[in-house]
Design a protein around this motif. Structure first.
Motif, mmCIF file in Angstrom:
data_model
loop_
_atom_site.group_PDB
_atom_site.id
_atom_site.type_symbol
_atom_site.label_atom_id
_atom_site.label_comp_id
_atom_site.label_asym_id
_atom_site.label_seq_id
_atom_site.Cartn_x
_atom_site.Cartn_y
_atom_site.Cartn_z
ATOM 1 N N LEU A 1 63.398 44.193 37.151
ATOM 2 C CA LEU A 1 63.924 44.360 37.243
ATOM 3 C C LEU A 1 63.917 42.878 39.511
ATOM 4 C CD1 LEU A 1 63.810 48.078 40.028
ATOM 5 C CD2 LEU A 1 65.554 46.960 38.119
ATOM 6 N N ARG A 2 62.671 42.459 38.812
ATOM 7 C CA ARG A 2 62.408 40.931 39.066
ATOM 8 C C ARG A 2 63.412 40.112 38.369
ATOM 9 N NH1 ARG A 2 56.806 43.081 38.901
ATOM 10 N NH2 ARG A 2 56.600 43.412 41.104
ATOM 11 N N GLN B 1 67.042 40.367 38.994
ATOM 12 C CA GLN B 1 67.054 39.827 40.500
ATOM 13 C C GLN B 1 67.027 38.477 40.286
ATOM 14 O OE1 GLN B 1 63.699 41.161 43.064
ATOM 15 N NE2 GLN B 1 64.978 39.820 45.191
ATOM 16 N N THR B 2 66.255 37.645 39.873
ATOM 17 C CA THR B 2 66.744 36.206 39.899
ATOM 18 C C THR B 2 67.896 35.835 39.258
ATOM 19 O OG1 THR B 2 64.195 36.005 39.670
ATOM 20 C CG2 THR B 2 65.561 33.757 39.088
ATOM 21 N N GLN C 1 70.263 36.629 41.989
ATOM 22 C CA GLN C 1 70.250 35.836 43.429
ATOM 23 C C GLN C 1 71.219 34.541 42.745
ATOM 24 O OE1 GLN C 1 66.202 35.688 43.760
ATOM 25 N NE2 GLN C 1 66.353 37.084 45.925
ATOM 26 N N THR D 1 75.322 45.165 42.878
ATOM 27 C CA THR D 1 74.472 45.009 41.763
ATOM 28 C C THR D 1 72.818 44.439 42.326
ATOM 29 O OG1 THR D 1 75.465 44.482 40.562
ATOM 30 C CG2 THR D 1 73.514 43.682 39.792
ATOM 31 N N THR D 2 72.761 43.866 43.688
ATOM 32 C CA THR D 2 71.920 43.689 44.657
ATOM 33 C C THR D 2 71.260 44.946 44.968
ATOM 34 O OG1 THR D 2 72.532 41.308 44.625
ATOM 35 C CG2 THR D 2 70.936 42.384 46.250
ATOM 36 N N ILE E 1 69.687 46.877 42.050
ATOM 37 C CA ILE E 1 68.294 46.070 41.948
ATOM 38 C C ILE E 1 66.871 47.108 42.807
ATOM 39 C CG2 ILE E 1 66.987 44.024 41.541
ATOM 40 C CD1 ILE E 1 69.475 43.596 40.641
ATOM 41 N N LEU E 2 67.544 46.730 44.760
ATOM 42 C CA LEU E 2 66.432 47.178 45.175
ATOM 43 C C LEU E 2 66.222 48.906 45.704
ATOM 44 C CD1 LEU E 2 67.782 44.771 48.148
ATOM 45 C CD2 LEU E 2 65.929 44.458 46.710
ATOM 46 N N THR F 1 68.564 50.398 36.309
ATOM 47 C CA THR F 1 67.601 49.686 35.273
ATOM 48 C C THR F 1 69.483 49.043 34.810
ATOM 49 O OG1 THR F 1 65.479 50.226 36.473
ATOM 50 C CG2 THR F 1 66.755 47.815 34.562
#
Length: 164
Positions: free
Chosen positions: A32-33, A36-37, A40, A76-77, A80-81, A107
């Motif tokens: 997920l990290r 997320q990148t 973003q 999508t953000t 992910i959260l 995920t």
């Protein structure tokens, strides 16, 4: 069958079901990290566009595609959260198997969102810089490649691993 029993398949590791769930959770968080990148970066790019002079010259299709991309980036953000939010709600309730199972599904859906966002963003950039045909072509080609990479390759690897 309890949630823990869902995750007690042979892994080749000498770990308890709880240890396996902890490891699976840690692996999902790392994935997920990474997602997320990427989201973003794409979302940040999209959010700067309306403040560019050229944005005013976009036609209705391009503005629509832009807005769809913003919505996909936002959703999508949120996806992910979501596992973190669920974890906060389920913390210390002995529901780790439920958490890992749901986060796995979430995920996978978020990966689809990243794929859609990548396709939509590329289509928009190609459309604005080279024209509608180039935008649709780039979007279609990228969609085909992402379907191959995100769906067909894992399915094939799974079949190979299971002897099929």
């Amino acid at each position: 069958m309890s949630d823990v029993e869902d995750f007690t398949g042979k892994t080749g590791r000498n770990e308890t079901p709880e240890e396996q769930l902890d490891r699976n959770w840690a692996e999902l968080l790392q994935e997920l990290r990474v997602l997320q990148t990427g989201v973003q970066i794409l979302a940040g790019f999209l959010l700067t566009l309306p403040f560019q002079e050229r944005f005013e010259t976009l036609d209705d299709f391009q503005v629509g595609l832009y807005l769809v991309n913003v919505v996909v980036a936002s959703l999508t953000t949120a996806l992910i959260l979501l596992p973190v939010s669920v974890h906060r709600r389920l913390f210390r309730q002995r529901l780790k198997a439920t958490l890992v199972s749901s986060a796995d599904f979430i995920t996978k859906v978020a990966l689809g969102g990243v794929g859609m966002l990548s396709v939509g963003t590329a289509a928009l950039v190609f459309d604005v810089t080279l024209g509608r045909t180039a935008g649709l072509t780039a979007g279609g080609v990228l969609l085909a490649i992402l379907l191959l990479l995100l769906i067909a390759v894992p399915v094939r690897l799974n079949k190979r691993a299971s002897g099929g």
